[in-house]
Design an enzyme around this catalytic site. Sequence first.
Site, PDB file in Angstrom:
ATOM      1  N   GLU A 158      17.943  95.400 -15.533  1.00 32.23           N
ATOM      2  CA  GLU A 158      16.983  95.154 -14.882  1.00 32.23           C
ATOM      3  C   GLU A 158      15.986  94.744 -13.722  1.00 32.23           C
ATOM      4  O   GLU A 158      16.063  93.385 -14.413  1.00 32.23           O
ATOM      5  CB  GLU A 158      16.737  94.574 -16.397  1.00 32.23           C
ATOM      6  CG  GLU A 158      14.673  94.616 -16.771  1.00 32.23           C
ATOM      7  CD  GLU A 158      14.632  94.486 -18.202  1.00 32.23           C
ATOM      8  OE1 GLU A 158      15.190  94.378 -18.894  1.00 32.23           O
ATOM      9  OE2 GLU A 158      13.562  93.748 -17.592  1.00 32.23           O
ATOM     10  N   HIS A 216      13.603  94.772 -10.436  1.00 32.59           N
ATOM     11  CA  HIS A 216      12.406  95.062 -10.662  1.00 32.59           C
ATOM     12  C   HIS A 216      11.780  94.951  -9.465  1.00 32.59           C
ATOM     13  O   HIS A 216      12.093  94.227  -8.536  1.00 32.59           O
ATOM     14  CB  HIS A 216      11.454  94.548 -11.653  1.00 32.59           C
ATOM     15  CG  HIS A 216      11.743  94.692 -12.823  1.00 32.59           C
ATOM     16  ND1 HIS A 216      11.768  96.206 -13.238  1.00 32.59           N
ATOM     17  CD2 HIS A 216      12.127  94.004 -13.912  1.00 32.59           C
ATOM     18  CE1 HIS A 216      11.912  95.548 -14.813  1.00 32.59           C
ATOM     19  NE2 HIS A 216      11.706  94.502 -15.064  1.00 32.59           N
ATOM     20  N   HIS A 221      11.665  99.451 -21.218  1.00 31.26           N
ATOM     21  CA  HIS A 221      11.289  98.363 -21.196  1.00 31.26           C
ATOM     22  C   HIS A 221       9.895  98.025 -21.784  1.00 31.26           C
ATOM     23  O   HIS A 221       8.673  98.809 -22.040  1.00 31.26           O
ATOM     24  CB  HIS A 221      11.184  98.614 -19.775  1.00 31.26           C
ATOM     25  CG  HIS A 221      10.727  97.003 -18.539  1.00 31.26           C
ATOM     26  ND1 HIS A 221       9.591  97.030 -18.947  1.00 31.26           N
ATOM     27  CD2 HIS A 221      11.733  96.731 -17.932  1.00 31.26           C
ATOM     28  CE1 HIS A 221       9.528  95.397 -18.424  1.00 31.26           C
ATOM     29  NE2 HIS A 221      10.435  95.184 -18.136  1.00 31.26           N
ATOM     30  N   ASP A 246      16.717  90.597 -14.344  1.00 30.34           N
ATOM     31  CA  ASP A 246      15.136  90.735 -14.567  1.00 30.34           C
ATOM     32  C   ASP A 246      13.944  90.492 -13.765  1.00 30.34           C
ATOM     33  O   ASP A 246      13.737  89.850 -13.892  1.00 30.34           O
ATOM     34  CB  ASP A 246      14.583  90.271 -15.614  1.00 30.34           C
ATOM     35  CG  ASP A 246      13.523  90.982 -16.513  1.00 30.34           C
ATOM     36  OD1 ASP A 246      12.953  91.750 -15.635  1.00 30.34           O
ATOM     37  OD2 ASP A 246      13.044  90.580 -17.772  1.00 30.34           O
TER      38      ASP A 246
HETATM   39 ZN    ZN Z   1      11.880  93.963 -16.800  1.00 29.67          ZN
END
Ligand code: ZN
Length: 342
Positions: free
Chosen positions: A17, A19, A173, A294
């Site tokens: 995850e 980004h 998500h 993240d």
């Molecule tokens: Zn995320």
Amino acid sequence: MKYDRPEFSQPWKLALEEHFAIPETLGDSQTYSEKDTWQELDNNLRDLQKQRIELMDRTGIEMSILSLNSPAIQAIHDRKRAVEVARLANDHVAQNIAKHPDRFRSFAALPMQDPEEACKELNRCVKELGFVGALINGYSQIGEADTSFYLDQPQYRQFWEEIAKLNVPVYLHPREPLPSQQRAYAGHPWLLGAAWAFGVETATHALRLMCSGLFDEHPKLQIILGHLGEMLPFAIWRAEHRILINPRGITCKKKLSQYFYSNFWITTSGNFRTQALINCILEMGSDRILYSTDYPFESMVECEDWFNSVDIAQEDQLKIGRLNTERLFHLQGKLANQISGR
Ligand code: ZN
């Protein structure tokens, strides 16, 4: 590619995850930083070559599976524009992966506003660009701003059929609830976003998928949830228990936990809490938990420091850090730096 890290005792990890943003979607992330930290977040979201790779080296991540920021495509209610921006984002990330094919893969961003186009783009991404699945930021707005279409709705059955055919996972998500659905948060903006609203919104969406009978039709579908399962490992027993007592017309064939334990995977993204991880292991075992950070909303360093401190069996640490992800994405034997290489 040199990324030796001899002092590091854990095997190289895989993270999923992680980004990025393109100029067309960057503004969506501004809410999730304070004024004085936006410049850094902006810079990190755009970067796919410099500090991202340095941090991966430093924290022992061999490969990141990249995804577009949130809500991005899902919030572009103009169908045509959603299709265009999804293509732009997917092409952009593919060009960057080509520069470091041993360090990156990607999830496709998809224009769910137009399910037929979403299927086409999914096929293009998987078959031509080598992407490993899709990441969808919750519900999609279609035609006008105050609309929300969830992935259990009938118009998406063809899409799920396509996903099943391609045999790739979908990362569900978070995104914010629509402004018209935020009454419970009125006067408490700090509870929106990743603090609380993301989890509630995404857990509800995941439960909708389970209750809709989607997994009765396609029992092999695999859905990934971030943030240690968006609270579901803690809450699934009660949801199932109450539905058994008071089914209110539910038509899916199995118990919720049966779907949760065979159609879902969870990641550690943004939830660096040992007690919560142990609850997840107790609830669903260690075979469906995947390491993720993240980034850049969270810190790769903080994630790694926490993960190294977690007092669980080494075998579980290895599974979560790497082996489960290899298995889910069929990456065994395909990565540059095999475990023994360290
Ligand atoms: Zn995320």
